[in-house]
Design a protein around this motif. Structure first.
Motif, PDB file in Angstrom:
ATOM      1  N   ASP A 207       7.481  -3.921  -6.363  1.00 48.15           N
ATOM      2  CA  ASP A 207       8.863  -4.183  -6.784  1.00 48.15           C
ATOM      3  C   ASP A 207       8.994  -3.618  -8.193  1.00 48.15           C
ATOM      4  O   ASP A 207       8.660  -4.274  -9.182  1.00 48.15           O
ATOM      5  CB  ASP A 207       9.163  -5.680  -6.759  1.00 48.15           C
ATOM      6  N   VAL A 208       9.473  -2.369  -8.281  1.00 45.62           N
ATOM      7  CA  VAL A 208       9.450  -1.623  -9.538  1.00 45.62           C
ATOM      8  C   VAL A 208      10.836  -1.076  -9.856  1.00 45.62           C
ATOM      9  O   VAL A 208      11.468  -0.442  -9.014  1.00 45.62           O
ATOM     10  CB  VAL A 208       8.450  -0.446  -9.464  1.00 45.62           C
TER      11      VAL A 208
ATOM     12  N   GLY B 230      20.534  11.431 -14.791  1.00 44.82           N
ATOM     13  CA  GLY B 230      19.217  10.820 -14.776  1.00 44.82           C
ATOM     14  C   GLY B 230      18.923  10.082 -13.488  1.00 44.82           C
ATOM     15  O   GLY B 230      19.656  10.170 -12.493  1.00 44.82           O
ATOM     16  N   LEU B 231      17.810   9.348 -13.512  1.00 48.20           N
ATOM     17  CA  LEU B 231      17.351   8.580 -12.351  1.00 48.20           C
ATOM     18  C   LEU B 231      17.393   7.095 -12.673  1.00 48.20           C
ATOM     19  O   LEU B 231      16.947   6.675 -13.734  1.00 48.20           O
ATOM     20  CB  LEU B 231      15.911   8.977 -12.001  1.00 48.20           C
ATOM     21  N   ARG B 232      17.940   6.327 -11.739  1.00 50.27           N
ATOM     22  CA  ARG B 232      17.849   4.875 -11.786  1.00 50.27           C
ATOM     23  C   ARG B 232      17.337   4.414 -10.435  1.00 50.27           C
ATOM     24  O   ARG B 232      17.969   4.695  -9.406  1.00 50.27           O
ATOM     25  CB  ARG B 232      19.206   4.228 -12.080  1.00 50.27           C
ATOM     26  N   ALA B 233      16.198   3.765 -10.419  1.00 47.45           N
ATOM     27  CA  ALA B 233      15.585   3.401  -9.145  1.00 47.45           C
ATOM     28  C   ALA B 233      15.050   1.978  -9.172  1.00 47.45           C
ATOM     29  O   ALA B 233      14.562   1.501 -10.200  1.00 47.45           O
ATOM     30  CB  ALA B 233      14.457   4.373  -8.806  1.00 47.45           C
ATOM     31  N   HIS B 234      15.167   1.334  -8.024  1.00 47.29           N
ATOM     32  CA  HIS B 234      14.536   0.036  -7.804  1.00 47.29           C
ATOM     33  C   HIS B 234      13.788   0.153  -6.485  1.00 47.29           C
ATOM     34  O   HIS B 234      14.394   0.164  -5.414  1.00 47.29           O
ATOM     35  CB  HIS B 234      15.596  -1.073  -7.731  1.00 47.29           C
ATOM     36  N   VAL B 235      12.488   0.319  -6.578  1.00 48.03           N
ATOM     37  CA  VAL B 235      11.649   0.546  -5.397  1.00 48.03           C
ATOM     38  C   VAL B 235      11.082  -0.788  -4.925  1.00 48.03           C
ATOM     39  O   VAL B 235      10.338  -1.448  -5.662  1.00 48.03           O
ATOM     40  CB  VAL B 235      10.510   1.537  -5.718  1.00 48.03           C
ATOM     41  N   VAL B 236      11.433  -1.167  -3.706  1.00 49.21           N
ATOM     42  CA  VAL B 236      10.979  -2.438  -3.140  1.00 49.21           C
ATOM     43  C   VAL B 236      10.268  -2.162  -1.816  1.00 49.21           C
ATOM     44  O   VAL B 236      10.882  -1.705  -0.855  1.00 49.21           O
ATOM     45  CB  VAL B 236      12.161  -3.396  -2.894  1.00 49.21           C
ATOM     46  N   VAL B 237       8.956  -2.416  -1.802  1.00 51.52           N
ATOM     47  CA  VAL B 237       8.152  -2.240  -0.582  1.00 51.52           C
ATOM     48  C   VAL B 237       7.290  -3.493  -0.429  1.00 51.52           C
ATOM     49  O   VAL B 237       6.147  -3.533  -0.893  1.00 51.52           O
ATOM     50  CB  VAL B 237       7.269  -0.973  -0.659  1.00 51.52           C
ATOM     51  N   PRO B 238       7.830  -4.529   0.211  1.00 53.40           N
ATOM     52  CA  PRO B 238       7.102  -5.800   0.302  1.00 53.40           C
ATOM     53  C   PRO B 238       5.728  -5.687   0.950  1.00 53.40           C
ATOM     54  O   PRO B 238       4.796  -6.390   0.542  1.00 53.40           O
ATOM     55  CB  PRO B 238       8.050  -6.668   1.148  1.00 53.40           C
ATOM     56  N   ASP B 239       5.595  -4.814   1.953  1.00 49.19           N
ATOM     57  CA  ASP B 239       4.306  -4.680   2.638  1.00 49.19           C
ATOM     58  C   ASP B 239       3.196  -4.236   1.699  1.00 49.19           C
ATOM     59  O   ASP B 239       2.018  -4.495   1.954  1.00 49.19           O
ATOM     60  CB  ASP B 239       4.416  -3.692   3.800  1.00 49.19           C
TER      61      ASP B 239
ATOM     62  N   GLN C  55       0.972  -2.635 -12.727  1.00 47.13           N
ATOM     63  CA  GLN C  55      -0.177  -3.421 -12.278  1.00 47.13           C
ATOM     64  C   GLN C  55       0.301  -4.353 -11.177  1.00 47.13           C
ATOM     65  O   GLN C  55       1.321  -5.034 -11.325  1.00 47.13           O
ATOM     66  CB  GLN C  55      -0.775  -4.223 -13.428  1.00 47.13           C
ATOM     67  N   ASP C  56      -0.432  -4.349 -10.065  1.00 45.30           N
ATOM     68  CA  ASP C  56      -0.090  -5.208  -8.926  1.00 45.30           C
ATOM     69  C   ASP C  56       1.360  -5.031  -8.504  1.00 45.30           C
ATOM     70  O   ASP C  56       2.060  -5.990  -8.177  1.00 45.30           O
ATOM     71  CB  ASP C  56      -0.362  -6.680  -9.256  1.00 45.30           C
ATOM     72  N   GLY C  57       1.829  -3.782  -8.512  1.00 44.16           N
ATOM     73  CA  GLY C  57       3.165  -3.492  -8.016  1.00 44.16           C
ATOM     74  C   GLY C  57       4.302  -3.879  -8.925  1.00 44.16           C
ATOM     75  O   GLY C  57       5.462  -3.906  -8.493  1.00 44.16           O
ATOM     76  N   ARG C  58       4.015  -4.171 -10.205  1.00 44.87           N
ATOM     77  CA  ARG C  58       5.049  -4.567 -11.149  1.00 44.87           C
ATOM     78  C   ARG C  58       4.885  -3.791 -12.451  1.00 44.87           C
ATOM     79  O   ARG C  58       3.782  -3.395 -12.815  1.00 44.87           O
ATOM     80  CB  ARG C  58       4.988  -6.073 -11.464  1.00 44.87           C
ATOM     81  N   VAL C  59       5.987  -3.623 -13.162  1.00 41.86           N
ATOM     82  CA  VAL C  59       5.925  -3.025 -14.497  1.00 41.86           C
ATOM     83  C   VAL C  59       5.445  -4.099 -15.469  1.00 41.86           C
ATOM     84  O   VAL C  59       6.066  -5.157 -15.589  1.00 41.86           O
ATOM     85  CB  VAL C  59       7.303  -2.501 -14.941  1.00 41.86           C
TER      86      VAL C  59
ATOM     87  N   ASN D 161      -5.964   1.951  -9.984  1.00 46.85           N
ATOM     88  CA  ASN D 161      -5.839   2.277  -8.567  1.00 46.85           C
ATOM     89  C   ASN D 161      -5.279   1.080  -7.810  1.00 46.85           C
ATOM     90  O   ASN D 161      -5.698  -0.062  -8.034  1.00 46.85           O
ATOM     91  CB  ASN D 161      -7.206   2.670  -7.988  1.00 46.85           C
ATOM     92  N   GLY D 162      -4.317   1.353  -6.928  1.00 44.39           N
ATOM     93  CA  GLY D 162      -3.714   0.285  -6.151  1.00 44.39           C
ATOM     94  C   GLY D 162      -2.567  -0.415  -6.845  1.00 44.39           C
ATOM     95  O   GLY D 162      -2.015  -1.389  -6.315  1.00 44.39           O
ATOM     96  N   ALA D 163      -2.160   0.089  -8.011  1.00 41.39           N
ATOM     97  CA  ALA D 163      -1.079  -0.565  -8.763  1.00 41.39           C
ATOM     98  C   ALA D 163       0.291  -0.314  -8.153  1.00 41.39           C
ATOM     99  O   ALA D 163       1.236  -1.042  -8.424  1.00 41.39           O
ATOM    100  CB  ALA D 163      -1.081  -0.097 -10.212  1.00 41.39           C
ATOM    101  N   GLY D 164       0.422   0.753  -7.348  1.00 39.82           N
ATOM    102  CA  GLY D 164       1.704   1.058  -6.719  1.00 39.82           C
ATOM    103  C   GLY D 164       2.305   2.387  -7.131  1.00 39.82           C
ATOM    104  O   GLY D 164       3.432   2.707  -6.759  1.00 39.82           O
ATOM    105  N   LYS D 165       1.566   3.206  -7.881  1.00 38.93           N
ATOM    106  CA  LYS D 165       2.104   4.475  -8.378  1.00 38.93           C
ATOM    107  C   LYS D 165       2.485   5.416  -7.231  1.00 38.93           C
ATOM    108  O   LYS D 165       3.583   5.982  -7.217  1.00 38.93           O
ATOM    109  CB  LYS D 165       1.074   5.151  -9.295  1.00 38.93           C
ATOM    110  N   SER D 166       1.571   5.597  -6.278  1.00 41.32           N
ATOM    111  CA  SER D 166       1.845   6.502  -5.158  1.00 41.32           C
ATOM    112  C   SER D 166       3.000   5.996  -4.305  1.00 41.32           C
ATOM    113  O   SER D 166       3.798   6.781  -3.784  1.00 41.32           O
ATOM    114  CB  SER D 166       0.592   6.681  -4.293  1.00 41.32           C
TER     115      SER D 166
END
Length: 342
Positions: free
Chosen positions: A20-21, A7-16, A205-209, A37-42
């Protein structure tokens, strides 16, 4: 290798980007990633595909740490909104390109191409030029192209958004085949797509789960305004009663599904089409705040309640802002639960 290691385990951190997901996707699981839109999905998709440099965090796929691995070595398949097929190659050549680029022989690449096209019901398109394909056909070829590389992770980034209704149905069938046997992340704005493909839903939402659960749980009992809107439902906050809920705006709604002890904070989830407007003012009394067209109906907003009625009903009742109306809902159409999930 044990099944969980695939499986996949990921911690995506892009402060700019304020992202932080944390995500986990099982070896044969499809997770729908939804949010405004803008929540951080892309951003999450780009990071998993290796198209975006992250700061901190990690991406572990099938037991491999991929954070520093270049895109072409990640074994990640991506199907985006646009198929972006090579115009100068045949359909078969487009699908064979991925295996060839990763070192497969010409014979092996052709075999993988034929197998992938057959899997998505597009074998008959092999000799066609991309310019002759319909939108649905081209997207099925794009799915086959991703499959031909035998990806360890499949990323579906709004794969049917640009298609008409009929084409969406045929592409969903192809996606259902493609997602089987591998971790899959689906970004979508379509609840039907989530129902058809996803085992779980994660709301950003706003880059968070902000919410996560099985597809059924999130769609039936949403806990955030976005997930309620995504499901087509309205959330009505209030206080639980012995038979349902007392909305904060006054009155009471009976519920056929209520498990919250009386006196505790609760929310009621209901669909606007289940709300009936009563001309005699009986039921929950509210003042109309807005009347607006919606998908062939008229949406009547009355404080914390919303009703979708026909144009004829709206005209007959003279519905307009400022009017006082009564609203009623069948108890079987009202689900009352703890908004905190306790």
């Amino acid at each position: 290798m044990s099944a969980p290691d695939r499986g996949l385990r990921a911690h995506v951190v892009v402060p700019d980007r304020g992202v932080d997901v944390r995500l986990e996707v099982g070896p044969d699981e499809c997770v729908a990633l939804v949010g405004p839109n803008g929540a951080g999905k892309s951003t999450v998709v780009e990071a998993l595909a290796g198209l975006l440099r992250t700061r901190g965090g990690s991406v572990v796929l099938a037991g491999r740490e991929l954070t520093a691995v270049p895109t072409h070595r990640r074994r990640v398949g991506l199907v985006a909104q646009r198929p972006d097929l090579f115009a100068h190659r045949s359909v078969a050549g487009n699908v064979a390109f991925g295996p060839r680029a990763t070192g497969a022989s010409g014979r092996e690449a052709r075999h993988r191409s034929a197998t992938a096209l057959a899997a998505v019901g597009a074998a008959g398109l092999a000799d066609r030029s991309p310019a002759t394909l319909s939108g649905g056909q081209a997207q099925r070829v794009a799915v086959a192209r991703a499959l031909a590389t035998d990806p360890a992770l499949l990323l579906l980034d709004e794969p049917t958004t640009a298609l008409d209704v009929d084409a969406r149905a045929e592409v969903r069938d192809a996606l259902r085949t493609a997602r089987s046997g591998r971790p899959t992340l689906l970004v979508t704005h379509d609840p039907l797509e989530a129902v058809a493909l996803a085992d779980r839903v994660v709301v950003l939402q706003d880059g968070r789960v902000v919410e996560a659960g099985t597809t059924d749980a999130v769609l039936r009992r949403p806990r955030t305004p976005f997930s309620a809107s995504f499901s087509g439902l309205v959330l009505v906050p209030g206080t639980a009663t012995a038979t349902g809920i007392a909305p904060d705006g006054g009155g009471e709604l009976a519920s056929g599904t209520h498990t919250v002890p009386p006196g505790r904070p609760a929310v009621a989830a209901l669909h606007p089409t289940a709300v009936r407007v009563r001309p005699d003012g009986s039921g929950v009394v509210r003042t109309v705040t807005a009347v607006e067209p919606r998908d062939g109906l008229v949406r009547v907003r009355a404080g914390d309640l919303v009703a979708d009625v026909t144009v004829a009903t709206a005209a007959a009742l003279g519905l307009a802002p400022g009017a006082t109306i009564g609203l009623a809902v069948d108890p079987d159409e009202v689900s009352v639960y703890d908004p905190a999930g306790a």
